[in-house]
Design an enzyme around this catalytic site. Structure first.
Site, PDB file in Angstrom:
ATOM      1  N   HIS A   1    -106.846  21.383 -14.825  1.00  9.12           N
ATOM      2  CA  HIS A   1    -107.208  19.888 -14.761  1.00  9.12           C
ATOM      3  C   HIS A   1    -107.118  19.565 -13.389  1.00  9.12           C
ATOM      4  CE1 HIS A   1    -107.117  15.863 -16.596  1.00  9.12           C
ATOM      5  NE2 HIS A   1    -106.388  15.395 -15.491  1.00  9.12           N
TER       6      HIS A   1
ATOM      7  N   HIS B   1    -109.606  11.528 -21.479  1.00  8.54           N
ATOM      8  CA  HIS B   1    -108.000  11.608 -21.857  1.00  8.54           C
ATOM      9  C   HIS B   1    -108.157  12.241 -23.293  1.00  8.54           C
ATOM     10  CE1 HIS B   1    -104.072   9.780 -20.591  1.00  8.54           C
ATOM     11  NE2 HIS B   1    -104.534  10.649 -19.615  1.00  8.54           N
TER      12      HIS B   1
END
Length: 716
Positions: free
Chosen positions: A34, A80
């Site tokens: 990430h 998300h």
């Protein structure tokens, strides 16, 4: 911990020693997929990122595009996904919060949100639950902070049942002389942490987002989901913009994934400096927090400003005025290390380059053979198939979603949700068109053409509104990059996207990669969600609705035998195989330029409507124009320019790229046709109260009854 043995060996080789627990936690976060983009970085480097209107491309919290002599747009797009799968309301809300902070970090005021959402079938109770609460989370957060949600898209497919996708795009407006960056260029400047307090929520959020979900994730990973606080965010937004207006700020960055560790290390590494952080000065929400928890917390609504010590008092007065906490937590120092202190003791001492620039990985790729076979089906009557297609949740009205959003706050919105793109006013003469698009079936069948098609469709959407495409942003959602076939899909998708972006001179200026979107072997369809920003003269704005009886209907572009991979095949025949529609880049570019030229020269407004052809083909596009305008049309199917003889259903449901429907005042048709040097045909006329497709007739009421209220029935 997710650090591999080889990464541990690499780190300790540079340090010349073992890591302590805090250092290992900090590096574990920064080496996560990430934060580090270690699997995708070499491939992302092939994107076109520069252009005449581009002020800043990828690398900061958002890209920057010049729109007028005075103003620039800050544009970003984030995902998300994993948090929303675990806690849909909070996951979606914090996703909105994160992208808003990214835009504020460039000195810009957020003026628009868009969302690109994907869920499992609405026949599934879990998918309905996720859908309902994700939309609620976006609505509550966006509405409370006063930023309009102006456009977006929703898709339902079984591949997203356990891995919903929540991708959010944000656009902000900033005066060019007030742009700031995520840097810490001056030794002696201090770090002012402001906004919300630091708690235990979100710890290891980025490592959670860098792994596959499991059947136990809903309980085990819930602490990794951050807690949203839109009321604090509104105060943080206003305080941040006031600080930027009142103080000469050296740099600013939000605290998102990786928390303080990521924020501070990236600020100083960007400027080739070091940092000292004093933990005892950090305002905490909970007692007894350890240094590990403090440095890895991803508590929301926090920003770090890099300012001269002489400006601290003024900045804190502004924070006090807006009733938010602030504290000086450290300083920019000589050298290239990030040092964490607590009451005079050094708890961590790490090179910033090790934190902010981990090595990329050269993972294996394996090609997937594409299915190029012709898919033969028995076509039901068009009277049956079109009404059934219009009532599919993927085609039907998304009013259930956007009626929950405030899309007019800030009073810039000129064209509201439901058209090809949203349009917002920038000044008396200038507007921007905004859209998001993806086609996951096309990308699954052919990653190259699917990726190219996503960008092409988004570009057609802004062109249909009269806007010239300026820039592209993206969220690239894929499965596990450790699987060679997945990484090959990713690479080919980017190659396709790059082809279209480069040819339209619309560089990719910002984006996000979300890997590991699979659960216990169930992979999502590869999903490059694309946002495009277009700029136009306000006089050039057009919408899709039919306007005047007697207007002639023109179709620009050629229709090919490209119904495989279509919504028609997925919905009517439950088939997702065959060849995806191909991108013919020369035709795509020529047809798009033709539309822009026609609108630019149409001061008399003889061109009354424009709509691109995409999901559902010509039949769905015409149905939308009829319903929007509440007026019918008569279409001669034999007049449509095709590559070969096509069966009726193959013709009207083909999803060939590069096509636009325009309506023209009857008196001006010859004048308009003389300006067009690409394939074009007059295919019909706006008239009456029915849609007539060849021999098939549909009343406006029939179309509306099929198209509207579909999602509402599922969600009742």
């Amino acid at each position: 911990m997710t650090l591999t043995d080889s990464e541990m060996e690499y780190i300790e080789g540079i340090l010349g020693r073992k890591m302590n627990e805090l250092e290992e936690g900090m590096l574990d976060v920064m080496f996560s997929e990430h934060c580090s983009y270690k699997s995708s970085r070499p491939i992302l480097g092939t994107f076109p990122t520069e252009g005449e209107n581009i002020i800043l491309g990828p690398g900061d919290d958002a890209g920057l595009v010049s729109v007028t002599d005075k103003y620039a747009l800050a544009v970003g797009m984030e995902s998300h996904n994993h948090p929303s799968a675990i806690e849909p309301y909070g996951g979606a809300g914090t996703g909105i919060g994160g992208i808003l902070r990214d835009i504020i970090s460039m000195g810009a005021r957020p003026i628009a949100l868009l969302d690109s959402l994907r869920f499992g079938s609405l026949d599934d109770e879990k998918s309905k639950y996720l859908f309902e609460h994700v939309v609620e989370g976006i609505s509550d957060y966006g509405n409370r902070v006063g930023v309009p949600t102006v456009a977006g898209e929703v898709e339902f497919d079984d591949s997203f049942r356990t891995n919903p996708l929540v991708n959010v795009m944000c656009v902000g407006l900033v005066e060019k002389d007030k742009i700031v960056r995520g840097k810490a260029p001056y030794v002696g400047d201090v770090f002012l942490l402001m906004g919300g307090t630091t708690g235990r929520d979100g710890i290891h959020g980025v490592t959670f987002a860098s792994e596959e979900l499991t059947s136990d994730s809903e309980t085990e990973d819930r602490p990794a989901v951050q807690v949203a606080d839109p009321f604090t965010k509104k105060r943080v937004l206003e305080a941040s913009l006031e600080i930027l207006d009142e103080i000469n700020v050296s740099g600013v960055k939000d605290l998102g994934g990786g928390g303080l560790t990521c924020c501070i290390s990236e600020l100083v590494d960007e400027s080739n400096n070091g940092a000292r952080v004093d933990l005892r000065n950090i305002p905490l929400r909970e007692t007894g927090m350890t240094p590990y928890e403090i440095m890895l917390s991803e508590s929301q609504e926090r920003m770090v400003f890099v300012i001269n010590p002489k400006d601290v008092k003024k900045a804190q007065e502004i924070c006090d005025k807006h009733e938010i906490v602030s504290a000086v937590i450290g300083e920019v120092i000589d050298g290239n290390n990030m040092i964490i202190d607590d009451e005079g003791s050094s708890l961590a001492d790490l090179p910033t380059i090790l934190l902010a620039d981990p090595p990329s990985l050269n993972r294996e790729l394996k090609e997937i053979a594409e299915d190029t076979s012709k898919v033969e089906v028995d076509h039901p009557p068009v009277r049956q198939s079109l009404l059934e297609l219009l009532s599919s949740p993927n085609i039907a009205s998304k009013q259930w979603v956007y009626k929950q959003y405030d899309h007019e706050v800030q009073v810039r919105t000129v064209v509201k949700p439901g058209d090809d793109a949203a349009v917002l006013r920038i000044d008396d003469d200038t507007a921007i068109a905004l859209t998001t698009d993806a086609n996951t079936i096309h990308t699954k069948l052919s990653p190259f053409d699917g990726g190219a098609g996503c960008v092409a469709e988004a570009i057609r959407n802004v062109i249909s509104m009269g806007a010239t495409p300026y820039a592209v942003v993206d969220c690239l959602n894929f499965g596990n990059p450790e699987t060679p076939e997945i990484l090959w899909q990713f690479k080919r998708t980017i190659e396709g996207m790059s082809l279209v972006a480069e040819n339209f001179n619309a560089p990719v200026i910002s984006g996000n990669v979300s890997f590991y979107n699979e659960t216990e072997g169930i992979k999502i369809n590869p999903t490059p969600a694309v946002g495009v920003i277009g700029v136009e003269n306000i006089e050039n704005i057009r919408t899709m609705d039919f306007k005047n009886s007697g207007d002639k209907i023109l179709l620009i572009g050629t229709t090919y035998d490209e119904v495989t991979g279509s919504e028609y095949h997925r919905t009517i025949h439950n088939i997702e195989k065959g060849m995806a529609p191909r991108i013919r880049i020369e035709d795509e570019l020529a047809n798009g330029k033709t539309i822009l030229k026609l609108l630019d020269e149409d001061s008399s407004k003889n061109i009354t409507a424009v709509h691109d052809v995409s999901h559902g083909g010509l039949a769905v596009a015409l149905s939308e124009m009829v319903m929007k305008g509440n007026i019918g049309c008569e279409i001669d199917l034999d007049s449509i320019i095709t590559s070969e003889d096509l069966e009726e259903s193959d013709l009207i449901y083909s999803e060939s790229h590069g096509r636009y429907i325009i309506t023209v005042n009857a008196d001006a048709v010859d004048e308009i046709l003389n300006k067009i040097d690409v394939p074009v045909a007059i295919i019909g006329e706006v008239k009456g109260a029915v849609l007539k497709l060849g021999d098939n007739e549909f009343t406006i009421d029939e179309l509306n009854d099929s198209y509207h209220g579909v999602i509402e029935k599922y969600m009742a």
